[in-house]
Write a protein that holds these residues in place. Structure first.
Motif, PDB file in Angstrom:
ATOM      1  N   LEU A  95       0.809  -1.218   0.000  1.00 39.06           N
ATOM      2  CA  LEU A  95       0.000   0.000   0.000  1.00 39.06           C
ATOM      3  C   LEU A  95       0.843   1.269   0.000  1.00 39.06           C
ATOM      4  CD1 LEU A  95      -2.837  -0.975   2.511  1.00 39.06           C
ATOM      5  CD2 LEU A  95      -3.042  -0.682   0.034  1.00 39.06           C
ATOM      6  N   GLY A  96       2.118   1.167   0.387  1.00 35.55           N
ATOM      7  CA  GLY A  96       2.933   2.372   0.457  1.00 35.55           C
ATOM      8  C   GLY A  96       4.258   2.118   1.132  1.00 35.55           C
ATOM      9  N   PRO A  97       4.960   3.187   1.519  1.00 33.01           N
ATOM     10  CA  PRO A  97       6.327   3.066   2.038  1.00 33.01           C
ATOM     11  C   PRO A  97       6.447   2.316   3.353  1.00 33.01           C
ATOM     12  CG  PRO A  97       5.500   5.310   2.260  1.00 33.01           C
ATOM     13  CD  PRO A  97       4.526   4.586   1.416  1.00 33.01           C
ATOM     14  N   ASP A  98       5.345   2.093   4.046  1.00 30.36           N
ATOM     15  CA  ASP A  98       5.403   1.298   5.266  1.00 30.36           C
ATOM     16  C   ASP A  98       5.480  -0.202   4.981  1.00 30.36           C
ATOM     17  OD1 ASP A  98       5.331   3.521   6.886  1.00 30.36           O
ATOM     18  OD2 ASP A  98       3.147   3.489   7.094  1.00 30.36           O
ATOM     19  N   ASP A  99       5.247  -0.586   3.732  1.00 30.78           N
ATOM     20  CA  ASP A  99       5.323  -1.985   3.327  1.00 30.78           C
ATOM     21  C   ASP A  99       6.660  -2.255   2.650  1.00 30.78           C
ATOM     22  OD1 ASP A  99       2.762  -2.456   4.262  1.00 30.78           O
ATOM     23  OD2 ASP A  99       1.835  -1.991   2.327  1.00 30.78           O
ATOM     24  N   GLU A 100       7.210  -3.454   2.879  1.00 41.81           N
ATOM     25  CA  GLU A 100       8.526  -3.814   2.345  1.00 41.81           C
ATOM     26  C   GLU A 100       8.431  -4.982   1.370  1.00 41.81           C
ATOM     27  OE1 GLU A 100      11.526  -2.602   6.024  1.00 41.81           O
ATOM     28  OE2 GLU A 100      11.015  -4.720   5.675  1.00 41.81           O
ATOM     29  N   VAL A 101       9.302  -4.930   0.364  1.00 41.05           N
ATOM     30  CA  VAL A 101       9.513  -6.050  -0.545  1.00 41.05           C
ATOM     31  C   VAL A 101      10.930  -6.547  -0.315  1.00 41.05           C
ATOM     32  CG1 VAL A 101       9.603  -6.806  -2.943  1.00 41.05           C
ATOM     33  CG2 VAL A 101       7.888  -5.112  -2.233  1.00 41.05           C
ATOM     34  N   LEU A 102      11.063  -7.820  -0.047  1.00 38.70           N
ATOM     35  CA  LEU A 102      12.342  -8.425   0.321  1.00 38.70           C
ATOM     36  C   LEU A 102      12.857  -9.294  -0.820  1.00 38.70           C
ATOM     37  CD1 LEU A 102      14.462  -9.269   2.575  1.00 38.70           C
ATOM     38  CD2 LEU A 102      12.843 -11.102   3.146  1.00 38.70           C
ATOM     39  N   PHE A 103      14.151  -9.197  -1.104  1.00 37.93           N
ATOM     40  CA  PHE A 103      14.763 -10.080  -2.093  1.00 37.93           C
ATOM     41  C   PHE A 103      16.265 -10.144  -1.851  1.00 37.93           C
ATOM     42  CE2 PHE A 103      13.747  -5.909  -3.894  1.00 37.93           C
ATOM     43  CZ  PHE A 103      14.994  -5.417  -4.252  1.00 37.93           C
ATOM     44  N   ALA A 104      16.894 -11.153  -2.428  1.00 38.34           N
ATOM     45  CA  ALA A 104      18.344 -11.297  -2.324  1.00 38.34           C
ATOM     46  C   ALA A 104      19.020 -10.253  -3.209  1.00 38.34           C
ATOM     47  CB  ALA A 104      18.757 -12.701  -2.754  1.00 38.34           C
ATOM     48  N   TRP A 105      20.271  -9.983  -2.880  1.00 36.94           N
ATOM     49  CA  TRP A 105      21.036  -9.075  -3.733  1.00 36.94           C
ATOM     50  C   TRP A 105      22.492  -9.503  -3.750  1.00 36.94           C
ATOM     51  CZ3 TRP A 105      18.957  -6.368  -7.278  1.00 36.94           C
ATOM     52  CH2 TRP A 105      19.713  -5.431  -7.980  1.00 36.94           C
ATOM     53  N   ARG A 106      23.034  -9.771  -4.949  1.00 33.65           N
ATOM     54  CA  ARG A 106      22.465  -9.308  -6.194  1.00 33.65           C
ATOM     55  C   ARG A 106      21.524 -10.351  -6.777  1.00 33.65           C
ATOM     56  NH1 ARG A 106      23.212  -5.476 -10.017  1.00 33.65           N
ATOM     57  NH2 ARG A 106      24.813  -4.466  -8.765  1.00 33.65           N
ATOM     58  N   SER A 107      20.379  -9.853  -7.306  1.00 27.88           N
ATOM     59  CA  SER A 107      19.435 -10.710  -7.999  1.00 27.88           C
ATOM     60  C   SER A 107      18.887  -9.915  -9.184  1.00 27.88           C
ATOM     61  CB  SER A 107      18.334 -11.179  -7.056  1.00 27.88           C
ATOM     62  OG  SER A 107      17.574 -12.229  -7.612  1.00 27.88           O
ATOM     63  N   PHE A 108      17.716 -10.277  -9.663  1.00 26.39           N
ATOM     64  CA  PHE A 108      17.173  -9.650 -10.869  1.00 26.39           C
ATOM     65  C   PHE A 108      17.031  -8.149 -10.647  1.00 26.39           C
ATOM     66  CE2 PHE A 108      13.218  -9.349 -13.770  1.00 26.39           C
ATOM     67  CZ  PHE A 108      13.993  -8.918 -14.842  1.00 26.39           C
ATOM     68  N   GLU A 109      17.625  -7.367 -11.539  1.00 29.66           N
ATOM     69  CA  GLU A 109      17.698  -5.920 -11.325  1.00 29.66           C
ATOM     70  C   GLU A 109      16.352  -5.216 -11.439  1.00 29.66           C
ATOM     71  OE1 GLU A 109      19.834  -3.712 -14.410  1.00 29.66           O
ATOM     72  OE2 GLU A 109      19.762  -5.518 -15.640  1.00 29.66           O
ATOM     73  N   ALA A 110      15.323  -5.900 -11.932  1.00 28.82           N
ATOM     74  CA  ALA A 110      13.997  -5.271 -11.984  1.00 28.82           C
ATOM     75  C   ALA A 110      13.332  -5.210 -10.613  1.00 28.82           C
ATOM     76  CB  ALA A 110      13.097  -6.017 -12.962  1.00 28.82           C
ATOM     77  N   TYR A 111      13.749  -6.074  -9.672  1.00 29.85           N
ATOM     78  CA  TYR A 111      13.058  -6.116  -8.382  1.00 29.85           C
ATOM     79  C   TYR A 111      13.081  -4.764  -7.653  1.00 29.85           C
ATOM     80  CZ  TYR A 111      13.233 -11.248  -8.913  1.00 29.85           C
ATOM     81  OH  TYR A 111      13.100 -12.538  -9.371  1.00 29.85           O
ATOM     82  N   PRO A 112      14.231  -4.110  -7.507  1.00 29.65           N
ATOM     83  CA  PRO A 112      14.178  -2.802  -6.820  1.00 29.65           C
ATOM     84  C   PRO A 112      13.410  -1.749  -7.600  1.00 29.65           C
ATOM     85  CG  PRO A 112      16.381  -3.238  -7.680  1.00 29.65           C
ATOM     86  CD  PRO A 112      15.608  -4.514  -7.818  1.00 29.65           C
ATOM     87  N   ILE A 113      13.386  -1.876  -8.920  1.00 27.97           N
ATOM     88  CA  ILE A 113      12.667  -0.888  -9.736  1.00 27.97           C
ATOM     89  C   ILE A 113      11.164  -1.022  -9.524  1.00 27.97           C
ATOM     90  CG2 ILE A 113      12.199  -0.102 -12.092  1.00 27.97           C
ATOM     91  CD1 ILE A 113      15.003  -1.121 -12.848  1.00 27.97           C
ATOM     92  N   VAL A 114      10.648  -2.245  -9.662  1.00 29.69           N
ATOM     93  CA  VAL A 114       9.200  -2.424  -9.522  1.00 29.69           C
ATOM     94  C   VAL A 114       8.749  -2.122  -8.095  1.00 29.69           C
ATOM     95  CG1 VAL A 114       9.079  -4.075 -11.419  1.00 29.69           C
ATOM     96  CG2 VAL A 114       9.345  -4.930  -9.078  1.00 29.69           C
ATOM     97  N   THR A 115       9.627  -2.380  -7.146  1.00 31.82           N
ATOM     98  CA  THR A 115       9.285  -2.080  -5.749  1.00 31.82           C
ATOM     99  C   THR A 115       9.121  -0.582  -5.539  1.00 31.82           C
ATOM    100  OG1 THR A 115      10.446  -4.044  -4.940  1.00 31.82           O
ATOM    101  CG2 THR A 115      10.055  -2.267  -3.359  1.00 31.82           C
ATOM    102  N   GLN A 116      10.097   0.179  -6.024  1.00 29.84           N
ATOM    103  CA  GLN A 116      10.029   1.628  -5.825  1.00 29.84           C
ATOM    104  C   GLN A 116       8.907   2.257  -6.641  1.00 29.84           C
ATOM    105  OE1 GLN A 116      13.807   3.592  -5.786  1.00 29.84           O
ATOM    106  NE2 GLN A 116      12.927   5.618  -6.072  1.00 29.84           N
TER     107      GLN A 116
END
Length: 353
Positions: A95-116
């Motif tokens: 719903l917003g910045p209070d929610d987190e998406v967790l993933f390994a790093w380094r992993s697929f570079e789209a993950y931080p993009i779609v999260t933000q």
């Protein structure tokens, strides 16, 4: 007052593999061969109806996937590539910045993009010493703010696959109200008998989502078709946030034809696997560290020398994908192109053991 969200100034850019005329492109994990003849014929026929909107419900393709995966059609969501489905997963869970998406790093570079883009917060956990997901550490990193976890297996860009026993242990430790997306974009290249396969786990874990794509083994990267297998509740939500008509008529027709000719198309994966293993062995013989890989690429953890290796290759008409300062991903291609890569790599100085 600005017209544009200020946080977009810090949005990481997705960097595609470069295309240089006359050079061998080993930067995007594409398959060197074109789509199968039957797929080309199907998309050509579909193009004649390009004046009409595509099937909004992707009904026929969904039915074909349901038959293949032996799952109800209501538990499938088709999207414009699995990247778009990753974005949709953020949309339905956060719903917003209070929610987190967790993933390994380094992993697929789209993950931080779609999260933000989805307005959520990024939380990462480092890979272990073998360039693999550290699922125990990831489980420990889950908090009450975690809404979604991405697990990429085989991991892009490092190559190792997650094992079934460790993934089941991870699922058992994650709260049932946290979505876990198992991204299996390279599943057709996996030969490790211990590697996880998400489909058999879906019924036991309703918070699990399995992502698959037609971009890699089916040789349809430019057509953009992916799909998610999930609970009916999650699949319904994914379809609700899917941009209307985002899976084109041409893409749907091509994917249907690919499934009809699945056996002959996927038979070519054995050739890619053989070349993958040959390239990995050849690079190790040259002194490079190459982690075990289950995908159609190899990873060279060159650290600060990553950009230098990419430049060395580029000067010799081989385009690879650097992830400075971590390493370089090299796609597996045809034998002659792989031979040229090995020749080019042989003239790059490797550290003395």
């Amino acid at each position: 007052m600005t017209l544009i969200r200020p946080d977009l100034d810090t949005l990481p850019a997705y960097v595609p593999g470069r295309t240089v005329p006359g050079a061998i492109k080993l930067a995007s994990n594409e398959v060197a061969d074109p789509p199968a003849p039957a797929v080309l014929e199907a998309i050509s026929r579909a193009a004649a109806g390009g004046n009409r909107y595509p099937d909004l419900g992707v009904v026929e393709l969904t039915a074909r996937i349901a038959d293949l995966q032996e799952i109800a059609a209501e538990r499938i969501a088709v999207g414009c590539g699995s990247v778009t489905l990753c974005q949709q997963l953020v949309n339905i869970s956060c719903l917003g910045p209070d929610d987190e998406v967790l993933f390994a790093w380094r992993s697929f570079e789209a993950y931080p993009i779609v999260t933000q883009v989805g307005g959520a917060a990024v939380r990462t956990v480092g890979l272990d010493d073998g360039f693999r997901h550290d699922l125990d550490a990831m489980a420990a990193a889950v908090t009450e703010r975690t809404r979604l976890v991405f697990v990429c297996s085989p991991n892009n860009p490092t190559g190792p696959a997650v094992h079934r026993d460790e993934f089941v242990r991870f699922l058992q430790s994650v709260p049932s109200d946290v979505l876990v997306a198992l991204d299996e974009a390279y599943a057709e290249y996996v030969t490790d008998p211990d590697a996880v396969s998400g489909r058999p786990l879906l019924d036991a874990y309703p918070n699990l989502v399995v992502l698959r794509t037609f971009s890699k083994a089916y040789r349809m990267a430019g057509l953009r078709v992916g799909y998610a297998l999930a609970s009916e509740e999650v699949a319904t939500a994914l379809r609700k946030v899917c941009p209307p008509f985002s899976v084109s008529s041409v893409a749907q027709a091509g994917a249907i034809a690919a499934l009809e000719h699945r056996a002959e198309i996927l038979a070519d994966c054995a050739t890619v696997v053989a070349e993958r293993d040959r390239v990995a062995t050849g690079l190790r013989d040259l002194g490079f560290t190459v982690p075990p890989t289950q995908a159609n690429f190899v990873w060279l953890p060159l650290g600060e020398r990553s950009a230098a290796f990419a430049a060395h290759c580029g000067e010799r008409k081989v385009i690879v994908r650097p992830f400075q300062p971590d390493g370089v991903r090299v796609s597996v291609s045809r034998p002659d192109e792989n031979d040229h890569l090995l020749d080019v790599a042989s003239s790059f100085p490797t550290p003395t053991p």
